[in-house]
Structure formats: C-alpha cells, structure tokens
Design a protein around this motif. Structure first.
Motif, PDB file in Angstrom:
ATOM      1  N   PHE A   1     -47.648  -7.457 -22.704  1.00 30.82           N
ATOM      2  CA  PHE A   1     -47.885  -6.369 -23.864  1.00 30.82           C
ATOM      3  C   PHE A   1     -49.188  -6.166 -24.277  1.00 30.82           C
ATOM      4  CE2 PHE A   1     -43.379  -5.538 -23.859  1.00 30.82           C
ATOM      5  CZ  PHE A   1     -43.251  -3.886 -23.315  1.00 30.82           C
TER       6      PHE A   1
ATOM      7  N   ARG B   1     -40.678  -9.020 -24.056  1.00 35.08           N
ATOM      8  CA  ARG B   1     -40.484  -7.387 -24.618  1.00 35.08           C
ATOM      9  C   ARG B   1     -40.990  -7.426 -25.669  1.00 35.08           C
ATOM     10  NH1 ARG B   1     -33.771  -6.940 -23.342  1.00 35.08           N
ATOM     11  NH2 ARG B   1     -33.984  -8.426 -21.070  1.00 35.08           N
TER      12      ARG B   1
ATOM     13  N   GLU C   1     -43.966  -0.019 -21.618  1.00 38.12           N
ATOM     14  CA  GLU C   1     -44.381  -0.987 -20.798  1.00 38.12           C
ATOM     15  C   GLU C   1     -45.130   0.007 -19.998  1.00 38.12           C
ATOM     16  OE1 GLU C   1     -41.601   0.025 -21.882  1.00 38.12           O
ATOM     17  OE2 GLU C   1     -40.727  -1.727 -22.391  1.00 38.12           O
TER      18      GLU C   1
END
Ligand code: SAM
Length: 238
Positions: A135, A128, A98
C-alpha cells in the motif's frame, strides 16, 4: 468496521450529492471539482466520518475526500454530512484503497490520513494492511513529493509493523508517539470514532507521520516523542 447491511443504503448513496459516483472522471481534475486550487487531503477507511468532517469544518482552505469501502458504513458519514449543511470542501467516495491510483493523478494528494485501519492479524493477510509495503508503494503514485501520511492506531503490533514497513521502504518518519493523548501532538489532535472508543477503555493511542522517500536517502527515523514511549507490546494484532 462492517455494520450489518442497512436497507436502502446502496440506493441512498447512489443518489447522494455528497458521494461522487464516478470519481475516476475527476482524476487530475479534483481542483475543478472543488472549484479552487486548495490542497487535497484524503482519509482512507474513514468509517462513519467524524474525523474528516470535523477537519473540513475547521479548515475551509483545504479540500477533503473521505473514502470508505462499505456502503453500510458510508451511509453513516453521509447522514452526518447532511446534518451539517454547508461544507463545500468535503466529499465522499465509496471506493477500495487498492484502486485509488485510478482516482488520483500523480502528485494530486498532499496528505493521507489512515486512522485505526483494520489490523488483518493473520500473517498471510499482511499485504491487506493499509500500511503494508504494497500500500505504501501505491500511495506514492498519487502523493505529492512533499506530502505526508498520518497514521493512528491503538494496536501496538500493527503500529510496529507499520513503522518497520515505512522504514524498510525509505519513508521518513516523524512525530512518532506511543501515547498520543499524553504527548505534545495532542494539541492539534482530532479524535476519530475508534479513537474515542479505545481511549475511553484506557488504550494508549499511537501515531506517526511519514514523508515519502527521497533520492538523497534521508535517515528513516528522525524524531520520536520521548515523553510518550511505551516499549512493551500491550496490544497484539488481533
Ligand atoms: N477511521 C475510522 C475511525 O478511526 O473511527 C474507522 C476505522 S475502522 C476500524 C476501518 C475502516 O476502514 C472501516 O470502516 C472499513 O470498512 C474501512 N476499510 C477497510 N479496508 C478498506 C479498503 N481497502 N478501502 C477503503 N476502506 C477500507
């Protein structure tokens, strides 16, 4: 992969010459760290480090950084690294995916490997997944325009999710394979720990390569390895 706490791992990692303790200080200066201008390839979520260690030994003209969140896992990679001795083009970070924008400057990384990333099966945890839109957006902040992501997994639902996230956000997909081990791309393949384990169980391994979106808007899917298509979902995200 979350191994039980290993006694002394935290201390050993803090003292290890193979783990960069404050990587933020090298942001934009990784070439200085390695002492050359070679391309920089990183693996995010490297686990015990077999894959990136093998690549570093094979390719001395490329700098490699293996990144792992958990000390209990990273310590295994460090132990492996100690055993091989001289390998100046490889180092490790204990870091969360992250936050990598604080470690790498724009355009500093030319390749990102994501191998057998955690599937986070619950829909509410989709953000996630290391191949989620969120991401993919983060990676653009430090991946070179001509760089690439290489993704492998045996999890068909995670693979399909990752393909659609990359496609929706304009990444250019290449070398899509639903059965890597029976495809033309196997020649160059280096196996990870998880890959060895799951292919030994008979699971087909899926792989794609993705190039960052271009302003011209090149069509997202450019090549699929037709010899290794497996259209059914045999391995739900779980
Ligand atoms: N890549 C290795 C392989 O193929 O054998 C390990 C795969 S394992 C399923 C996924 C690894 O990613 C675990 O070691 C986990 O601790 C690490 N990981 C998960 N989330 C991460 C994150 N946000 N940042 C860095 N590493 C992460």
């Amino acid at each position: 992969m979350r191994l039980r706490n290993i006694k002394g791992a935290k201390e050993a990692i803090a003292l290890s010459p193979y783990v960069v303790q404050k990587p933020e200080q090298y942001r934009g200066r990784w070439n200085e760290f390695f002492g050359n201008n070679h391309p920089l390839h990183i693996e995010i979520g490297m686990g015990k480090g077999k894959f990136i260690t093998s690549l570093a030994q094979k390719n001395p003209g490329i700098n490699y950084i293996g990144i792992e969140l958990y000390e209990s896992v990273l310590i295994r990679a460090v132990t492996k690294r100690e055993a091989i001795g001289e390998c100046p083009n490889l180092t490790f970070l204990r870091y969360g995916a992250e936050h990598l924008e604080g470690v790498f400057a724009p355009g500093e990384v030319s390749r990102i490997y994501l191998n057998f990333s955690d599937p986070w099966p619950k829909e509410r945890h989709a953000k996630r997944r290391l191949t989620s839109k969120e991401f993919l957006e983060r990676y653009l902040k430090f991946l070179q325009a001509g760089g690439q992501i290489e993704f492998k997994t045996d999890n068909r639902a995670l693979f399909d999710f990752s393909l659609s996230q990359a496609e929706e956000t304009g990444w250019n997909l290449r070398e899509i394979s639903y059965d890597l081990h029976h495809s033309q791309y196997m020649v160059e393949n280096v196996m990870t720990e998880y890959e060895e384990r799951f292919s030994a169980l008979g699971n087909p391994i899926h792989r794609f390569v993705a190039f960052p979106p271009t302003k011209q808007g090149i069509p997202a899917i450019c090549s699929i390895d037709a010899t290794s298509l497996a259209p059914d979902i045999s391995n739900p995200v779980s």
